[in-house]
Scaffold this motif. Structure first.
Motif, PDB file in Angstrom:
ATOM      1  N   GLU A   1       0.801  -1.026   0.030  1.00 22.74           N
ATOM      2  CA  GLU A   1       0.007  -0.046  -0.127  1.00 22.74           C
ATOM      3  C   GLU A   1       1.024   1.193   0.099  1.00 22.74           C
ATOM      4  OE1 GLU A   1      -4.106  -1.371   2.109  1.00 22.74           O
ATOM      5  OE2 GLU A   1      -2.544  -1.096   3.509  1.00 22.74           O
ATOM      6  N   GLY A   2       1.261   1.526  -1.165  1.00 22.85           N
ATOM      7  CA  GLY A   2       2.377   2.790  -1.259  1.00 22.85           C
ATOM      8  C   GLY A   2       1.484   4.163  -1.239  1.00 22.85           C
ATOM      9  N   PRO A   3       2.241   5.079  -1.357  1.00 26.81           N
ATOM     10  CA  PRO A   3       1.686   6.498  -1.384  1.00 26.81           C
ATOM     11  C   PRO A   3       1.291   7.009  -2.733  1.00 26.81           C
ATOM     12  CG  PRO A   3       4.143   6.571  -1.409  1.00 26.81           C
ATOM     13  CD  PRO A   3       3.846   5.217  -1.066  1.00 26.81           C
ATOM     14  N   ASP A   4       1.686   5.965  -3.724  1.00 25.21           N
ATOM     15  CA  ASP A   4       1.021   6.393  -5.160  1.00 25.21           C
ATOM     16  C   ASP A   4      -0.017   5.052  -5.668  1.00 25.21           C
ATOM     17  OD1 ASP A   4       2.906   4.381  -5.445  1.00 25.21           O
ATOM     18  OD2 ASP A   4       3.422   4.605  -7.269  1.00 25.21           O
ATOM     19  N   GLY A   5      -0.422   4.461  -4.600  1.00 25.83           N
ATOM     20  CA  GLY A   5      -1.530   3.544  -4.845  1.00 25.83           C
ATOM     21  C   GLY A   5      -1.315   2.244  -4.352  1.00 25.83           C
ATOM     22  N   ASP A   6      -1.974   1.347  -4.470  1.00 19.83           N
ATOM     23  CA  ASP A   6      -1.718  -0.082  -4.327  1.00 19.83           C
ATOM     24  C   ASP A   6      -1.163  -0.985  -5.189  1.00 19.83           C
ATOM     25  OD1 ASP A   6      -3.169   0.274  -1.918  1.00 19.83           O
ATOM     26  OD2 ASP A   6      -5.168  -0.483  -2.691  1.00 19.83           O
ATOM     27  N   HIS A   7      -0.243  -1.682  -4.944  1.00 19.13           N
ATOM     28  CA  HIS A   7       0.641  -2.507  -5.829  1.00 19.13           C
ATOM     29  C   HIS A   7       0.609  -4.050  -5.414  1.00 19.13           C
ATOM     30  CE1 HIS A   7       2.692   1.145  -7.626  1.00 19.13           C
ATOM     31  NE2 HIS A   7       2.279   1.634  -6.511  1.00 19.13           N
ATOM     32  N   ASP A   8       0.187  -4.962  -6.368  1.00 20.13           N
ATOM     33  CA  ASP A   8       0.165  -6.242  -6.018  1.00 20.13           C
ATOM     34  C   ASP A   8       1.325  -7.109  -6.511  1.00 20.13           C
ATOM     35  OD1 ASP A   8      -3.445  -6.468  -6.060  1.00 20.13           O
ATOM     36  OD2 ASP A   8      -2.052  -5.741  -4.594  1.00 20.13           O
ATOM     37  N   VAL A   9       1.949  -7.899  -5.896  1.00 16.38           N
ATOM     38  CA  VAL A   9       3.072  -8.907  -6.346  1.00 16.38           C
ATOM     39  C   VAL A   9       2.677 -10.494  -6.058  1.00 16.38           C
ATOM     40  CG1 VAL A   9       5.272  -9.625  -6.334  1.00 16.38           C
ATOM     41  CG2 VAL A   9       4.871  -7.203  -5.976  1.00 16.38           C
ATOM     42  N   ARG A  10       2.614 -11.157  -7.310  1.00 19.88           N
ATOM     43  CA  ARG A  10       2.341 -12.737  -7.097  1.00 19.88           C
ATOM     44  C   ARG A  10       3.757 -13.278  -7.221  1.00 19.88           C
ATOM     45  NH1 ARG A  10      -1.647 -16.338  -7.058  1.00 19.88           N
ATOM     46  NH2 ARG A  10      -1.072 -18.504  -7.987  1.00 19.88           N
TER      47      ARG A  10
END
Length: 253
Positions: free
Chosen positions: A214-223
């Motif tokens: 949950e970064g300052p520029d949005g949510d990033h998902d890594v599989r």
């Protein structure tokens, strides 16, 4: 949300992901011509013939509508994260079809057949606050970060529910609350650049697990793909520790 990395390894098919939504205690909204009903835990089961059973509150007005005949309905299932994330919705599943209320005797017989393979205690509520209804689908649509997919009835029926679905939520909560060191090690194993924030465990299935940043520029998902498909908690523990580059675990977590 922005997926940073999509595995080229095995992953659940859209139909398998749809079946997994039904296996977990996700909220749902039933919409018919006469109104809507919001369900916290509809207790869904997919039967060999393709019908889906739901448990609705006794004496709800939608049941009166079904007493007058088969009722056209759309049921929206919201696949919700087990953790309190900034954006808790992981995917959406829509099933359109016809609803039919079952009498108590028929419902109990259906529940007995289900319990042989799936000891779901919620089925004991039939006749004690809940009524079973049968949903005969004619349209199934699943949408997540991988895309929006229209699923054929045969494809949906043949899909194998993920064996980890029922205990995924408790496992993810345990991982976050009790193993921050393991999560930190998994973050180091992520390919590419990830935000400099502590990862949150978003999901796990028999092919791998997904972390959310949950970064300052949005949510990033890594599989992160497992080295092989798994079937239970012990195998998940071994694969997660291998991903993190740590010694194998002694228990299911």
């Amino acid at each position: 949300m922005v997926p940073l990395y999509t595995s080229r390894h095995l992953a659940p098919s859209p139909a398998e992901r749809a079946r997994a939504v039904l296996a977990r205690p996700n909220p749902a909204t039933v919409t018919t011509q006469s109104g809507t009903l919001h369900l916290v835990d509809p207790a869904c089961h997919v039967h060999p013939g393709g019908t889906v059973s739901l448990l609705l509150p006794d004496r709800h007005h939608l049941l009166d509508e079904m007493d007058r005949g088969r009722t056209a309905a759309t049921v929206e299932f919201t696949d919700t994260s087990a953790l309190a994330l900034r954006d808790p919705t992981r995917s959406l599943l829509w099933i359109s079809g016809t609803l039919t209320a079952l009498d108590e005797a028929t419902a109990r017989m259906r529940a007995l057949r289900l319990i042989r393979d799936d000891p779901d205690e919620r089925l004991l509520d039939i006749g004690h606050g809940r009524t079973m209804v049968s949903l005969d689908p004619y349209l199934v649509v699943h949408s997540d970060t991988e895309g929006c997919n229209l699923l054929g009835n045969d494809e949906f029926l043949r899909a194998r529910p993920d064996p980890l679905g029922r205990w995924e939520g408790p496992w993810l909560r345990h991982l976050e609350e009790d193993h921050p060191d393991l999560l930190a090690a998994l973050a180091l194993a992520c390919p590419g650049d990830v935000p400099a924030v502590h990862p949150r465990p978003l999901g796990v299935d028999r092919y791998g697990m997904t972390l959310r940043f949950e970064g300052p520029d949005g949510d990033h998902d890594v599989r992160l793909p497992f080295g092989r498909p798994v079937e239970g908690p012990q195998e998940v523990a071994a694969e997660v520790h291998a991903l993190a580059g740590l010694p194998d675990a002694c228990g299911p977590y």
